[in-house]
Design an enzyme around this catalytic site. Structure first.
Site, PDB file in Angstrom:
ATOM      1  N   LYS A 156     -10.235  30.382 -24.214  1.00 30.62           N
ATOM      2  CA  LYS A 156      -9.224  30.844 -23.258  1.00 30.62           C
ATOM      3  C   LYS A 156      -9.923  31.856 -22.365  1.00 30.62           C
ATOM      4  O   LYS A 156     -10.294  32.942 -22.819  1.00 30.62           O
ATOM      5  CB  LYS A 156      -8.064  31.480 -24.019  1.00 30.62           C
ATOM      6  N   ASN A 212      -8.034   1.046  -7.204  1.00 29.84           N
ATOM      7  CA  ASN A 212      -8.730   1.049  -5.917  1.00 29.84           C
ATOM      8  C   ASN A 212     -10.201   0.690  -6.073  1.00 29.84           C
ATOM      9  O   ASN A 212     -10.750  -0.097  -5.288  1.00 29.84           O
ATOM     10  CB  ASN A 212      -8.575   2.415  -5.252  1.00 29.84           C
ATOM     11  N   ARG A 249     -21.091  27.048 -24.815  1.00 24.39           N
ATOM     12  CA  ARG A 249     -21.947  27.978 -25.546  1.00 24.39           C
ATOM     13  C   ARG A 249     -21.344  28.437 -26.870  1.00 24.39           C
ATOM     14  O   ARG A 249     -22.049  28.967 -27.742  1.00 24.39           O
ATOM     15  CB  ARG A 249     -22.245  29.207 -24.670  1.00 24.39           C
ATOM     16  N   CYS A 278       2.264   7.053  -7.289  1.00 25.35           N
ATOM     17  CA  CYS A 278       2.177   8.361  -7.952  1.00 25.35           C
ATOM     18  C   CYS A 278       3.002   9.428  -7.242  1.00 25.35           C
ATOM     19  O   CYS A 278       3.262  10.499  -7.812  1.00 25.35           O
ATOM     20  CB  CYS A 278       0.719   8.808  -8.040  1.00 25.35           C
ATOM     21  N   TYR A 286     -21.485  30.142  -7.874  1.00 32.09           N
ATOM     22  CA  TYR A 286     -20.960  31.427  -8.358  1.00 32.09           C
ATOM     23  C   TYR A 286     -20.703  32.384  -7.197  1.00 32.09           C
ATOM     24  O   TYR A 286     -21.549  32.597  -6.332  1.00 32.09           O
ATOM     25  CB  TYR A 286     -21.931  32.097  -9.330  1.00 32.09           C
ATOM     26  N   SER A 315       0.812  -1.232   0.000  1.00 32.28           N
ATOM     27  CA  SER A 315       0.000   0.000   0.000  1.00 32.28           C
ATOM     28  C   SER A 315       0.835   1.267   0.000  1.00 32.28           C
ATOM     29  O   SER A 315       0.740   2.107   0.887  1.00 32.28           O
ATOM     30  CB  SER A 315      -0.931   0.001   1.223  1.00 32.28           C
ATOM     31  N   ALA A 333       2.253   4.754  -2.276  1.00 35.63           N
ATOM     32  CA  ALA A 333       1.741   5.695  -3.276  1.00 35.63           C
ATOM     33  C   ALA A 333       2.713   5.788  -4.444  1.00 35.63           C
ATOM     34  O   ALA A 333       3.654   6.595  -4.428  1.00 35.63           O
ATOM     35  CB  ALA A 333       1.532   7.070  -2.641  1.00 35.63           C
TER      36      ALA A 333
END
Length: 439
Positions: free
Chosen positions: A355, A299, A436, A42, A420, A38, A40
């Site tokens: 952008k 996982n 949009r 990454c 928002y 176990s 990590a």
């Protein structure tokens, strides 16, 4: 019930913990060929770059924790070399164990192609804690020239961390650009960042082999175009499932060696399951099993396998191809299908790109986020998206991943009720603003 699990990392131990919780009579043995449970994977690039100070930070639970706290027979240095599905046994050097139900969670190993002089000292891969320790020892305290072969996510993470540690870093890539799972229009931003940070890029290079000194240590890399001097080489060109020990069994494998599983993590052999980087993953967008090895999938699949092994039926709902990683101050994220992948499938599609500021444009902390969306030209169903920026990337990618999971359209994206406030978002989220813009 006697459960045996091959592999003590993400998938294997996720399954083991479900068995512990759901089956009070479970007799669980885990066979790990290495010494670490176990951990990590990454986080390894950040350890070799000094961002993480110790490998202890990368280990979630060690073998003793599983033995003492959870009653699991967690073994180390036990490499399984054969599985007999008729006799229901697994075996290796000095052991042969019987099982009632078996989970294969043997993971994957880095690929090193058959290049000339590939056995020279100073050529490394990065997948395990021992791999990282060797690289750290080789780097030492002096500035080195390090060549990373491969411009995918692992290669970029390694290059970033070594550059931050003040080494001279070169990326050698056989393709025409870095990060081939991004569209060119987005990958251009990654190229610009690499160059700005002093990373040397050598693209369109086919590796022929390596040159070395009289002591057998690598000194250069020979390609179809040139020879690059180097002190250290780190190979990051992909991984291969650890399934060679299954070649003589009747367990079905894909062409690349990945174990074929159904949505319950079952193989074609009764009482034999598989999960994680050694297995296939169901892709929701194309309704097909793929090989997409990531810790998140491992996982989830391990958890599903463990539940099903002890009679708690659960279906693996599949993936949509979500990935995010850091490259200096940029977050690079994608989910769904790239334009190249859509073209390979043959869907009619369109793209839209924008952008935009990641929060209200007038707010002083706003930063640019680049967004590219792909959608079905006839139905408007979202097919994928890519995001690059310094802030707000993870949020938009995860929203789009949720939309992909549920088969939403571009219009559905517009109609989402998202949070928002000027410090957090525009009144129209950048993802919605991009949607949009579709023709």
């Amino acid at each position: 019930m006697k459960y045996i699990i091959i592999g003590g990392d993400a998938a294997g131990m996720s399954a083991a913990m479900q068995l512990v919780r759901k089956d009070a009579q479970a007799d669980i043995t885990v066979l790990e060929r290495g010494e670490h449970y176990s951990y990590a994977q990454c986080g390894l690039p950040y350890w070799i770059g000094g961002e993480i100070e110790s490998d202890r930070k990368l280990i979630a639970r060690d073998a003793d924790t599983y033995r003492i706290k959870h009653g699991i027979d967690a073994r180390i240095n036990h490499e399984v070399k054969a599985v007999d599905t008729k006799q229901k046994t697994v075996s290796g050097d000095g052991f042969c164990l019987a099982y009632d139900k078996l989970l294969i969670a043997s993971g994957a190993s880095p690929v090193i192609p058959d290049w000339e002089n590939g056995d020279l000292k100073g050529i490394y891969t990065l997948k395990t804690i021992p791999d990282a320790k060797k690289i750290i020892a080789a780097l030492g305290t002096e500035k080195k020239t390090v060549t990373v072969i491969g411009g995918g996510s692992i290669g970029l993470e390694v290059a970033e961390n070594l550059a931050k540690a003040n080494h001279h870093v070169r990326i050698l890539e056989r393709a025409k650009r870095l990060a081939m799972n991004f569209d060119k229009e987005m990958a251009d931003y990654i190229h610009e960042k690499a160059i700005d940070e002093g990373i040397e890029l050598e693209l369109n290079h086919e590796i022929i082999g390596f040159s070395g000194d009289k002591d057998g240590h690598v000194t250069g890399i020979r390609t179809n175009l040139t020879e690059c001097p180097t002190d250290i080489v780190i190979v990051a060109v992909g991984v291969r499932p650890n399934t060679d020990f299954l070649r003589n069994t009747d367990i079905h494998l894909n062409n690349n060696g990945a174990i074929r599983v159904n949505r319950y993590m079952e193989t074609n052999v009764p009482d034999v399951y598989a999960a994680g980087d050694c297995a296939t993953q169901y892709h929701r967008l194309i309704n097909k099993d793929m090989y997409y090895p990531l810790g998140t999938h491992a996982n989830k699949q391990g958890r599903i396998a463990g539940l099903n092994m002890c009679g708690n039926t659960r279906v693996f709902m599949g993936i949509v191809g979500t990935q995010i990683y850091q490259f200096f101050d940029l977050a690079l994220a994608r989910t769904g299908l790239s334009s190249r992948e859509i073209e390979e499938i043959g869907y009619p599609y369109k793209c839209v790109q924008a952008k935009l500021p990641h929060v209200a444009g007038y707010y002083p902390t706003n930063e640019t986020i680049h967004i590219r969306l792909q959608f079905h030209a006839e139905t408007g169903v979202v097919l994928g998206g890519q995001f690059i920026g310094t802030k707000g990337v993870d949020k938009r990618c995860d929203v789009l991943a949720t939309a992909l999971y549920h088969g939403m359209t571009m219009q559905d994206l517009e109609e989402l009720d998202l949070g928002y406030s000027p410090p957090f978002n525009s009144v129209w989220d950048p993802l919605q603003q991009t949607a949009r813009r579709r023709p």
